[in-house]
Design an enzyme around this catalytic site. Structure first.
Site, PDB file in Angstrom:
ATOM      1  N   ARG A   4       0.844  -1.192   0.000  1.00  0.00           N
ATOM      2  CA  ARG A   4       0.000   0.000   0.000  1.00  0.00           C
ATOM      3  C   ARG A   4       0.876   1.238   0.000  1.00  0.00           C
ATOM      4  O   ARG A   4       2.071   1.170   0.123  1.00  0.00           O
ATOM      5  CB  ARG A   4      -0.896  -0.009   1.229  1.00  0.00           C
ATOM      6  N   GLY A   5       0.211   2.369  -0.183  1.00  0.00           N
ATOM      7  CA  GLY A   5       0.948   3.635  -0.248  1.00  0.00           C
ATOM      8  C   GLY A   5       1.125   4.013  -1.705  1.00  0.00           C
ATOM      9  O   GLY A   5       1.655   3.217  -2.491  1.00  0.00           O
ATOM     10  N   ALA A   6       0.660   5.194  -2.064  1.00  0.00           N
ATOM     11  CA  ALA A   6       0.622   5.573  -3.478  1.00  0.00           C
ATOM     12  C   ALA A   6       1.955   5.331  -4.199  1.00  0.00           C
ATOM     13  O   ALA A   6       1.986   4.629  -5.204  1.00  0.00           O
ATOM     14  CB  ALA A   6       0.182   7.030  -3.589  1.00  0.00           C
TER      15      ALA A   6
ATOM     16  N   ARG B   6      -5.402  -0.361  -8.509  1.00  0.00           N
ATOM     17  CA  ARG B   6      -6.050   0.562  -7.561  1.00  0.00           C
ATOM     18  C   ARG B   6      -6.302   1.870  -8.293  1.00  0.00           C
ATOM     19  O   ARG B   6      -5.387   2.473  -8.840  1.00  0.00           O
ATOM     20  CB  ARG B   6      -5.185   0.796  -6.308  1.00  0.00           C
TER      21      ARG B   6
ATOM     22  N   GLN C 227      -3.928   2.486   9.330  1.00  0.00           N
ATOM     23  CA  GLN C 227      -2.566   2.694   8.850  1.00  0.00           C
ATOM     24  C   GLN C 227      -1.770   3.565   9.825  1.00  0.00           C
ATOM     25  O   GLN C 227      -0.564   3.402   9.979  1.00  0.00           O
ATOM     26  CB  GLN C 227      -2.567   3.355   7.466  1.00  0.00           C
TER      27      GLN C 227
ATOM     28  N   ASP D 111      -2.823  10.885  -2.696  1.00  0.00           N
ATOM     29  CA  ASP D 111      -2.880   9.823  -3.691  1.00  0.00           C
ATOM     30  C   ASP D 111      -3.026  10.387  -5.082  1.00  0.00           C
ATOM     31  O   ASP D 111      -2.649   9.755  -6.071  1.00  0.00           O
ATOM     32  CB  ASP D 111      -4.034   8.872  -3.370  1.00  0.00           C
TER      33      ASP D 111
ATOM     34  N   ASN E  35      -6.903  11.858  -0.782  1.00  0.00           N
ATOM     35  CA  ASN E  35      -6.045  11.181   0.190  1.00  0.00           C
ATOM     36  C   ASN E  35      -6.917  10.278   1.036  1.00  0.00           C
ATOM     37  O   ASN E  35      -8.141  10.232   0.886  1.00  0.00           O
ATOM     38  CB  ASN E  35      -5.282  12.204   1.043  1.00  0.00           C
ATOM     39  N   LYS E  36      -6.276   9.565   1.959  1.00  0.00           N
ATOM     40  CA  LYS E  36      -7.002   8.612   2.797  1.00  0.00           C
ATOM     41  C   LYS E  36      -8.237   9.237   3.436  1.00  0.00           C
ATOM     42  O   LYS E  36      -8.176  10.382   3.903  1.00  0.00           O
ATOM     43  CB  LYS E  36      -6.052   8.094   3.897  1.00  0.00           C
TER      44      LYS E  36
HETATM   45  C1  LIG Z   1       2.822   8.269   0.609  1.00  0.00           C
HETATM   46  S1  LIG Z   1       1.450   7.198   0.653  1.00  0.00           S
HETATM   47  C2  LIG Z   1       0.137   8.216   0.091  1.00  0.00           C
HETATM   48  C3  LIG Z   1      -1.226   7.736   0.527  1.00  0.00           C
HETATM   49  O1  LIG Z   1      -1.435   6.291   0.391  1.00  0.00           O
HETATM   50  C4  LIG Z   1      -2.282   5.871   1.489  1.00  0.00           C
HETATM   51  O2  LIG Z   1      -3.371   5.094   1.070  1.00  0.00           O
HETATM   52  P1  LIG Z   1      -3.374   3.486   1.352  1.00  0.00           P
HETATM   53  O3  LIG Z   1      -2.901   3.262   2.757  1.00  0.00           O
HETATM   54  O4  LIG Z   1      -4.799   3.075   1.135  1.00  0.00           O
HETATM   55  O5  LIG Z   1      -2.431   2.942   0.322  1.00  0.00           O
HETATM   56  C5  LIG Z   1      -2.777   7.138   2.090  1.00  0.00           C
HETATM   57  O6  LIG Z   1      -3.834   7.679   1.349  1.00  0.00           O
HETATM   58  C6  LIG Z   1      -1.529   7.969   1.979  1.00  0.00           C
HETATM   59  O7  LIG Z   1      -1.749   9.257   2.308  1.00  0.00           O
END
Ligand SMILES: CSC[C@H]1O[C@H](OP(=O)(O)O)[C@H](O)[C@@H]1O
Length: 340
Positions: free
Chosen positions: A49-51, A86, A187, A228, A238-239
């Site tokens: 995960r993580g953009a 995604r 997270q 994101d 974003n999240k």
């Molecule tokens: C630097 S990560 C950016 C972004 O990704 C996360 O989403 P996820 O945990 O669902 O992959 C989150 O939105 C972060 O802010």
């Protein structure tokens, strides 16, 4: 491909391995991502995960499949499947668009390998540039609030918003970090708390609902989040939970910064309303799951709304901290911040 390692990705024995981010912090499990189906499953389950990291893992796998002898056609098909893994974070699409150009080259095996490794090296440099630019905005004695996870787990380097926080801490400018647990998938409570602990940075874990009263009590000096996707008008996806923080920060006149690499910018996306928001399973809201197993608490027949992201309008953002520098609201309003 040579052996390589980031916080949550490894290439060894010519195979991609991922650190299961759903099992952290209780368990550090490295799992194989040997083919497209396996990596897509990891991405869907947020084990990857993580953009930025999602794009880097997909790029590395494509390069490894090329080395295993996949044909150009098979690689092109694999690229499209990965590109759709995604929908919200644009880094995945940007990375794979670059990999598509490499695939078109005559010696595509070498070109894919080089591009994937370039993307890893570039991300590390992007993170450092974001951290330096953002830390310059942090005033000494700051108590910073952050949401979700934007550290080394989500990138190939020090992270985005969490990279800013750790750089500012190394400059003795941070006294505490308020860590939103970030329901439903935690997270913040699982990953950011773990990363800050590993870094020795003082933090306090809070429920997302606690941010408002902390701001009212003047316990928060700035909010730092990742992104994101950043639309052409500066709106940010974003999240889920980011938008509420932005509204609260605006009301309490607290600076609200978005930290992201320029690869998160999407000039083809006119505004936040055009950003696709991933809807996720009800079970993530009706209970919780992790390395301990899972527990469900809501009624069986509960209807659930579970968007993984929300959109923060540009008007609520104090600054966009990119590797290319800090973008001000005036620049965004003038539309002069996008890559040409
Ligand atoms: C630097 S990560 C950016 C972004 O990704 C996360 O989403 P996820 O945990 O669902 O992959 C989150 O939105 C972060 O802010």
């Amino acid at each position: 491909m040579k052996t390589l390692s980031t916080t949550s990705l490894q290439v060894r024995d010519n195979q991609l391995w991922i650190l299961d981010q759903q099992a952290l912090p209780q368990q550090k499990n490295w799992l194989p991502a040997a083919d497209v189906a396996e990596l897509v499953a990891h991405i869907h389950a947020l084990r990857v995960r993580g953009a930025p990291l999602i794009g880097l893992s997909a790029s590395l796998l494509l390069a490894l499949l090329a080395e295993q002898g996949f044909t150009r056609t098979a690689l092109a098909d694999a690229l499209e499947v990965l590109r759709a893994a995604r929908p919200t974070a644009v880094n995945l699409m940007n990375n794979l668009d670059r990999m598509r150009l490499a695939l078109a080259q005559e010696n595509y095996v070498a070109a894919l390998r080089m591009e994937a490794l370039n993307l890893i090296d570039e991300d590390k440099k992007l993170c450092d540039a974001i951290a330096d630019a953002g830390a310059a905005l942090v005033t000494p004695g700051s108590r910073l609030l952050t949401h979700c996870n934007t550290g080394g787990l989500a990138t190939a380097g020090v992270g985005t918003a969490l990279g800013v926080i750790s750089r500012a801490f190394s400059q003795q400018k941070v006294t505490n970090v308020w860590v939103d647990e970030t329901r439903p998938l935690l997270q913040g409570g699982r990953l950011t708390a773990w990363e800050l602990g590993e870094l020795g940075i003082p933090y306090q874990l809070i429920c997302d609902s606690m941010a408002a009263s902390l701001m009212a009590q003047k316990q928060v000096d700035a909010v730092w989040v990742g992104a994101d996707r950043i639309a052409a008008n500066g709106d940010v996806a974003n999240k889920i939970g980011t938008y509420s923080l932005a509204v609260l920060a605006h009301y309490h006149q607290i600076p609200f910064y978005v930290a992201a690499p320029h690869t998160t910018l999407d000039p083809h996306c006119p505004n936040g309303a055009a950003i696709p928001i991933e809807q996720r399973a009800a079970s993530e809201v009706t209970g919780v799951a992790g390395s301990f197993g899972s527990v469900q608490w809501a009624p069986e027949q509960a209807r659930v709304h579970n968007p993984a992201f929300d959109v923060t309008p540009a008007a609520l953002i104090s600054g966009w901290v990119l590797d290319t520098g800090v973008i001000t609201p005036e620049q965004v309003n003038a539309g002069i911040f996008l890559p040409r």
